[in-house]
Design a protein around this motif. Structure first.
Motif, PDB file in Angstrom:
ATOM      1  N   ILE A  84     -11.698  68.000  42.390  1.00 31.62           N
ATOM      2  CA  ILE A  84     -10.864  67.898  43.255  1.00 31.62           C
ATOM      3  C   ILE A  84     -11.487  67.622  44.547  1.00 31.62           C
ATOM      4  N   PHE A 120     -10.214  66.064  48.917  1.00 28.32           N
ATOM      5  CA  PHE A 120      -9.222  66.095  49.830  1.00 28.32           C
ATOM      6  C   PHE A 120      -9.011  64.663  50.279  1.00 28.32           C
ATOM      7  N   TYR A 153      -4.705  67.658  49.294  1.00 28.55           N
ATOM      8  CA  TYR A 153      -5.652  67.671  47.837  1.00 28.55           C
ATOM      9  C   TYR A 153      -5.144  66.804  46.951  1.00 28.55           C
ATOM     10  N   ILE A 197      -4.839  74.283  47.304  1.00 29.99           N
ATOM     11  CA  ILE A 197      -6.073  74.253  46.667  1.00 29.99           C
ATOM     12  C   ILE A 197      -5.784  74.922  45.087  1.00 29.99           C
TER      13      ILE A 197
END
Length: 113
Positions: free
Chosen positions: A25, A27, A34, A91
């Motif tokens: 993950i 950003f 995300y 998230i």
């Protein structure tokens, strides 16, 4: 090049856990959301390159449990075995993508809507 507004899309290319070497993950400051970065194994990378070369301009929906969570247009062939998927505003949304990639996730094959 296919017109993304034509309704053409992709569906049902399946990538299993042995196809995904790494998933993380991040950003995106540019997109202000995300993203999930994937690194694919060689065979999956080759398949993705073939499909995305053939279907530039088509939609490429990413589905988890039958729900489309991201529906980007293939703007150019995805080569090199790396791809990035946007998949939600939270998230929790992108964590769902990561969990699917560690189990089973689907990426598309040619299909008209």
């Amino acid at each position: 090049m296919a017109d993304p507004d034509s309704g053409k899309s992709l569906a049902d290319i399946e990538f299993c856990t042995d196809s995904v070497e790494h998933v993380a993950i991040d950003f995106s400051d540019r997109q202000q959301r995300y993203v999930v970065n994937f690194t694919l194994a060689d065979a999956a990378a080759e398949k993705l390159a073939q499909v995305t070369t053939q279907y530039v301009g088509f939609y490429a929906p990413l589905s988890i449990n039958g729900e489309v969570i991201s529906n980007p247009v293939i703007n150019q062939p995805i080569t090199g075995g790396m791809m990035q998927v946007t998949g939600g505003d939270t998230i929790a949304d992108v964590e769902q993508i990561v969990q699917a990639a560690r189990g089973r996730c689907t990426l598309p094959k040619a299909k008209d809507k």
